[in-house]
Structure formats: C-alpha cells, structure tokens
Write an enzyme that holds these catalytic residues in place. Structure first.
Site, PDB file in Angstrom:
ATOM      1  CD  GLU A 292      -2.735  -1.336  -0.037  1.00  0.00           C
ATOM      2  OE1 GLU A 292      -3.033  -0.317  -0.692  1.00  0.00           O
ATOM      3  OE2 GLU A 292      -3.082  -2.479  -0.400  1.00  0.00           O
ATOM      4  CB  CYS A 326      -1.409   6.941   2.912  1.00  0.00           C
ATOM      5  SG  CYS A 326      -2.419   5.966   4.008  1.00  0.00           S
TER       6      CYS A 326
HETATM    7  P1  NAD Z   1       9.055   5.289   2.892  1.00  0.00           P
HETATM    8  O1  NAD Z   1       8.762   4.642   1.595  1.00  0.00           O
HETATM    9  O2  NAD Z   1      10.119   6.324   2.929  1.00  0.00           O
HETATM   10  O3  NAD Z   1       9.499   4.182   3.937  1.00  0.00           O
HETATM   11  C1  NAD Z   1       8.683   3.047   4.201  1.00  0.00           C
HETATM   12  C2  NAD Z   1       9.566   1.963   4.784  1.00  0.00           C
HETATM   13  O4  NAD Z   1      10.465   1.516   3.777  1.00  0.00           O
HETATM   14  C3  NAD Z   1      10.442   2.431   5.945  1.00  0.00           C
HETATM   15  O5  NAD Z   1      10.555   1.376   6.869  1.00  0.00           O
HETATM   16  C4  NAD Z   1      11.764   2.689   5.271  1.00  0.00           C
HETATM   17  O6  NAD Z   1      12.877   2.637   6.144  1.00  0.00           O
HETATM   18  C5  NAD Z   1      11.788   1.543   4.296  1.00  0.00           C
HETATM   19  N1  NAD Z   1      12.709   1.661   3.183  1.00  0.00           N
HETATM   20  C6  NAD Z   1      12.982   2.744   2.431  1.00  0.00           C
HETATM   21  N2  NAD Z   1      13.853   2.393   1.450  1.00  0.00           N
HETATM   22  C7  NAD Z   1      14.094   1.067   1.608  1.00  0.00           C
HETATM   23  C8  NAD Z   1      14.870   0.109   0.904  1.00  0.00           C
HETATM   24  N3  NAD Z   1      15.572   0.436  -0.172  1.00  0.00           N
HETATM   25  N4  NAD Z   1      14.885  -1.163   1.366  1.00  0.00           N
HETATM   26  C9  NAD Z   1      14.169  -1.524   2.451  1.00  0.00           C
HETATM   27  N5  NAD Z   1      13.404  -0.672   3.133  1.00  0.00           N
HETATM   28  C10 NAD Z   1      13.372   0.613   2.716  1.00  0.00           C
HETATM   29  O7  NAD Z   1       7.672   5.837   3.484  1.00  0.00           O
HETATM   30  P2  NAD Z   1       7.409   6.620   4.843  1.00  0.00           P
HETATM   31  O8  NAD Z   1       7.999   7.987   4.729  1.00  0.00           O
HETATM   32  O9  NAD Z   1       7.755   5.808   6.040  1.00  0.00           O
HETATM   33  O10 NAD Z   1       5.815   6.720   4.812  1.00  0.00           O
HETATM   34  C11 NAD Z   1       5.180   7.627   3.996  1.00  0.00           C
HETATM   35  C12 NAD Z   1       4.670   6.993   2.730  1.00  0.00           C
HETATM   36  O11 NAD Z   1       3.876   5.872   3.064  1.00  0.00           O
HETATM   37  C13 NAD Z   1       3.766   7.915   1.945  1.00  0.00           C
HETATM   38  O12 NAD Z   1       4.049   7.789   0.574  1.00  0.00           O
HETATM   39  C14 NAD Z   1       2.370   7.389   2.273  1.00  0.00           C
HETATM   40  O13 NAD Z   1       1.404   7.690   1.304  1.00  0.00           O
HETATM   41  C15 NAD Z   1       2.635   5.937   2.393  1.00  0.00           C
HETATM   42  N6  NAD Z   1       1.607   5.265   3.184  1.00  0.00           N
HETATM   43  C16 NAD Z   1       0.653   4.564   2.514  1.00  0.00           C
HETATM   44  C17 NAD Z   1      -0.363   3.932   3.221  1.00  0.00           C
HETATM   45  C18 NAD Z   1      -1.430   3.152   2.500  1.00  0.00           C
HETATM   46  O14 NAD Z   1      -2.161   2.416   3.139  1.00  0.00           O
HETATM   47  N7  NAD Z   1      -1.544   3.287   1.190  1.00  0.00           N
HETATM   48  C19 NAD Z   1      -0.405   4.028   4.612  1.00  0.00           C
HETATM   49  C20 NAD Z   1       0.593   4.741   5.261  1.00  0.00           C
HETATM   50  C21 NAD Z   1       1.599   5.355   4.534  1.00  0.00           C
END
Ligand code: NAD
Length: 543
Positions: A292, A326
C-alpha cells in the site's frame, strides 16, 4: 491446521476521549512525563532474545529534535542472517500449531495493548512520531487492537470456506502459511500499520521479519514487547530495524523470501518489485507482493454541498497529523459559487488551530517527522510561493529551530495540473482548484486524470444525481471513496483500506482479502473406496 472452535466476534475498540478530568488523561500524562524523562535502550529482537546491532541511532522528538528519548539498535548483515535462519527454524513448529493457539496469542496481545500497555504505546507514538493524544489513541491503541481481533475473526471465516464433496470422497482446503518468511516493511506514520504488516502473515501460519521505519522504532518496540508478553514463540517474528535499504538485498534475494508486506512510498515499493523480478529464478516460491503506497487524495465538491461540512472535512482531512496520512486530503475542487463561503469557513477554523508540542493537549497540530520531510514539504511551499500559477492563501510558514513545524498551508492553484495538485507532499498542505460551476463534468475528468495515485477521495453534494455522476466519473480514482465525509479515518471492519493505480496492490488492510494473500492453499481429496482396476465401462466391447 483447521480450527475447531468459533472465535470471539470482534467489536471496534472504544476510543477514549482524553477530555479534561478523565482518568485516561491523567494516566497518559504521567506516562508521557515518565518516557520523556527516561532514556530507552531499544534492542533488536531475534530468536526470542534482545540483542545489540551493528550500529545505533537516536530516537528523538520531532517537535523538539534536541531531546533524545533513547538509543535504537540497528541490524547489520550478521543479525540479518541470524534473523533469516532463526525464522526458518521456527517455521515448521509454528505452521503446525493449531489455529486456536495462534489466535489466542493475538487476542491476548490485543487485550494487553488496549489494557496495561495502552498508555505506553500511545505515549511512545505521541513523543517519537509527534501525534496528538487523539491521533495516537485512534492509531496505536484502537486500530492496532482492531487489526489483531478482526484478523483472527477473518482468518476463521477464511478457514470456513470449503469445497463441496461428491459421493465417496471428502474434499477440503488446508490454508497453510507461506513456505518461507515474509519481509514486512512498515512506514513511520501509523504504529498500527507497523503492527499489522508482520502479524497478518504469522497469524496465517507463516513467519515474518519486520523492518520498522527508523523514526518509529520507539513505539514499534512497545508492540514487540506486547507480542512477547502474549506468548509468541521465539523466531516467529524477528524485530530487525536497519537503516534504509542496507539489508534489503540480503533479505529480498534469499531463496526462502516468500512474501513482501509493505506500506510506504510508491518509489520504494517499485524498487522492491524490481528486485523481486530480477531475482525471480532464485526463489523457492513466487513471492506474494502486497504493498500500500502513496496517495494524492481529493475532495470534490458539487455546488449543492453544505459549505460548513465541506470546510470542516477539508480542515480535518488535510491537516490532522500534519497531513502525514496516506489518505490525507491534499487537493480540492470547489465550485466558484461556493468558494467564498468555503474559504471564509476554512480560514475561520484554521485561525483557531494551535500547533506545538503534543504534551500540550490544546495543540491540534504537532511537528512533521524529520528534517528530510521538513525540507521536502518546505520545497513544495517555496515553489508555490515563487509560481505565478499559485497563491498561498493561508499559512506557508516553516520553522525547524526547535521542532520540524510547518503551518497548515492552503494554496490556490490557478491551473488544475499545478505541481501541488499532482504530487504527494505528505505534509500539512492543501491545494484548492476553483472551477466554474458549469464545468462540473469536465472538472471530474480532470480530477480523475491529474495524479497517478488512486487511494482515497471524497465527493460532497446534496444533489443525488450529481453525487452519482461524480461517483461514476471517479470510479477508478480511489480505492476508498467517501460521500459527504473527509477521506481519512478508515476503521478496521468498517472501511477495508487500500487503493489502486500507483497507490498499491489494493489488498485491503484489515480484511479477509489481505489475509488470503498469506495463505498457500493445499487441496486435499480423500477417497473412501478407491478404484481397483484401470478400465472404465466405456472400454467394454458392445456385444
Ligand atoms: P518510505 O517509503 O520512505 O518508507 C517506508 C519503509 O520503507 C520504511 O521502513 C523505510 O525505512 C523503508 N525503506 C525505504 N527504502 C528502503 C529500501 N531500499 N529497502 C528496504 N526498506 C526501505 O515511506 P514513509 O515515509 O515511512 O511513509 C510515507 C509513505 O507511506 C507515503 O508515501 C504514504 O502515502 C505511504 N503510506 C501509505 C499507506 C497506504 O495504506 N496506502 C499508509 C501509510 C503510509
């Protein structure tokens, strides 16, 4: 293992008010003071044991970034390998454990969370993720307890779905867990999502390796402690914080990686999918990929809307938790005839909003999560300030001297495809496009095609035909669609959550559909009296 007993019918965890004079307010305030003045040592948790990592990072308060709450251990390759080996060792016994025993652990965890650990997980979420008491309560305490209780109930319903059996045979489906580990990667913005991503696969009989967001380790560790207290066996869930992508290759290219359960940005998710594709020959099973991701969520108003309800939905929908949901409303389409009234109402409500430390319960807004988010959001606001195609109507101020504070900001875009109408900002910024009333149909088409996302959206209007028209025109523009309500605040069991297009695989967190992805079904046909010779009657000669 098939369950033999019914499970408790879940109800949503009641939300406490934290109003002045309530006992919950007093006990939460005491817990906040305790955690703020303490220094937590947060370990990794591998094979049922707390352990040190290869490096560490400080857990700070976004609203006062000089204040250190604790030190979080971060895994290196050795810990990553131990986590994989231990999870695979734990899998056979866990996957053969009867459902009742697995379910009992999660039901107990829900009661521990909503009971003795409630203050701790709420206070940790408020301090380290900068949430108000109410935002922490609906997330860390209530939604996470709901995920645990409803998932047990949905799992049971899945198990009940069985094939028919013709005479002489007995057919059945065995809902096995995945034959490998799930890599669960969670975002910073919801403690509940952190808890749900690794636990859904293990409820279904698999094992998980959980990488929390580095800025949410502090509260996510509280949930790990709850699962330990609830009796989760060693190795079934490995708590493995590590920086960004450092261990991703080790985990994602492993032959036993059987699933990815991700919530976060679209860009990171697409990177995961690419890695899986490139490594496809290397896996024992085709990994389940559930993600998501981002959103550019809209509110579309028809000229028959109630302007006060609309303005209120915009203020709550765009700015609660600093727009870091989100589902947050981040673009609005308002008809020219209503705009003066809507603008006035929004400005009057926004003028009442206070921003600051979450420990002051009078603050409606707190800080954004970290320096990177602050810089990115400020960048969008600066671009709007510098552009002839946009005007800042409200807010726009940014100050990171003490904490990462950004004022609730309303931008009016003169063109419907202005940058801030298209891209996810993930901060307290709402962009409004005012359309001519006669262009209702045309503007619906624009709203449908302006952004690559399709997560949440809302339509406002009293005219039912107009609401129907908008609902049809925006059919694929949102996975969660609201009529006369803000586009945030989905509740487990009531509005299963997820979106399409670039917002994710739309497997609907908090529903049976998500849990099905963590099942590897075995069909069993058992025959009572098997045939004893190969020949069928048609083979016999005619005479
Ligand atoms: P992010 O993508 O920066 O990070 C998400 C997770 O991925 C974190 O644990 C981060 O450390 C990890 N990560 C990042 N790069 C990685 C890699 N190369 N390998 C492994 N792990 C990695 O997102 P965020 O800033 O934590 O959250 C915000 C984002 O999440 C927004 O885009 C938001 O829309 C989305 N979000 C979506 C939903 C949904 O249900 N659609 C819900 C909550 C948040």
């Amino acid at each position: 293992m098939l369950p033999s007993y019914p499970v408790p019918v879940p109800v949503n965890e009641p939300i406490k008010s934290y109003a002045p004079g309530t006992p919950e307010r007093a006990s939460l305030k005491a817990k906040l003071a305790e955690l703020r003045s303490g220094h937590a040592e947060i370990p990794l948790f591998i094979n049922g044991e707390e352990c040190a990592g290869a490096s560490s990072r400080k857990a700070v308060m976004p609203h006062n970034h000089a204040h250190v709450l604790g030190e979080c251990q971060l895994a290196g390759p050795d810990e990553g390998q131990r986590a994989i080996d231990g999870a695979m060792q734990a899998l056979p016994e866990w996957s053969s454990m009867p459902f009742e025993d697995r379910a009992a652990i999660f039901l107990k965890a829900a009661d521990l969370l909503s009971g003795p650990f409630r203050d701790e997980i709420n206070a940790a979420t408020m301090l380290a993720q900068s949430k108000t008491a109410f935002q922490a309560e609906i997330d860390a305490a209530c939604e996470l307890a709901d995920f645990l209780r409803f998932n047990v109930y949905y799992a049971r319903r899945i198990y009940d779905e069985q094939p028919i059996s013709s005479e002489g045979m007995w057919n059945r489906l065995e809902y096995r867990g995945l034959e490998g580990f799930t890599f669960a990667v969670s975002p910073f913005n919801f403690t509940s999502i952190g808890g749900n991503l690794p636990t859904s696969p293990i409820l279904m009989g698999g094992v998980s390796i959980w990488k929390p967001a580095t800025t949410a380790i502090y509260s996510n560790w509280v949930f790990m402690k709850i699962l330990r207290e609830a009796g989760l066996p060693a190795g079934v869930l490995q708590f493995l914080p590590f920086p960004g992508g450092s261990l991703s290759d080790l985990l994602m290219k492993h032959p036993s990686m059987a699933g990815i359960h991700f919530t976060g940005s679209t860009e990171v998710f697409e990177g995961f999918w690419k890695t899986v594709g490139e490594n496809i020959r290397g896996y024992r099973n085709y990994p389940r990929i559930v993600g998501e991701t981002g959103g550019k969520d809209f509110v579309f108003a028809h000229s028959s809307s109630d302007t006060t309800a609309l303005a209120t939905a915009l203020v709550r929908g765009a700015f609660e938790y600093q727009g870091q949901k989100c589902s947050a409303a981040s673009r609005a389409y308002i008809p020219e005839s209503l705009w003066p009234a809507v603008r006035q109402e929004m400005e009057s409500q926004l003028a009442e909003i206070r921003m600051g430390d979450p420990e002051d319960f009078g603050n409606f807004l707190n800080a954004v999560i970290d320096a990177r988010a602050f810089a990115s959001i400020r960048g969008y606001i600066e671009q709007a300030k510098d552009s002839a195609d946009a005007e800042i109507l409200f807010g726009g101020g940014c100050d990171d001297t003490t904490g990462y504070f950004i004022e609730p900001t309303v931008i009016q875009a003169k063109k419907p495809d202005f940058l801030t109408m298209r891209e996810e900002i993930f901060g307290p910024v709402l962009t409004v496009f005012v359309y001519k009333d006669k262009d209702f149909e045309e503007t619906l088409k624009i709203a449908d095609s302006t952004s690559e996302y399709a997560l949440t959206g809302a339509v406002f209007g009293r005219d039912r035909a107009a609401v129907r028209q908008a609902s049809l025109a925006l059919k694929n523009a949102a996975g969660n669609f609201y009529v006369n309500d803000k586009p945030t605040g989905a509740v487990v069991g009531q509005q299963p959550f997820g979106g399409g297009r670039k917002s994710g695989t739309n497997d609907k967190a908090g529903s049976m559909y998500n849990l099905l992805r963590w099942c590897n079904i075995r069909t069993v046909k058992e025959t009572a009296v098997p045939a004893r010779h190969f020949a069928y009657p048609f083979l016999s000669s005619e005479d």
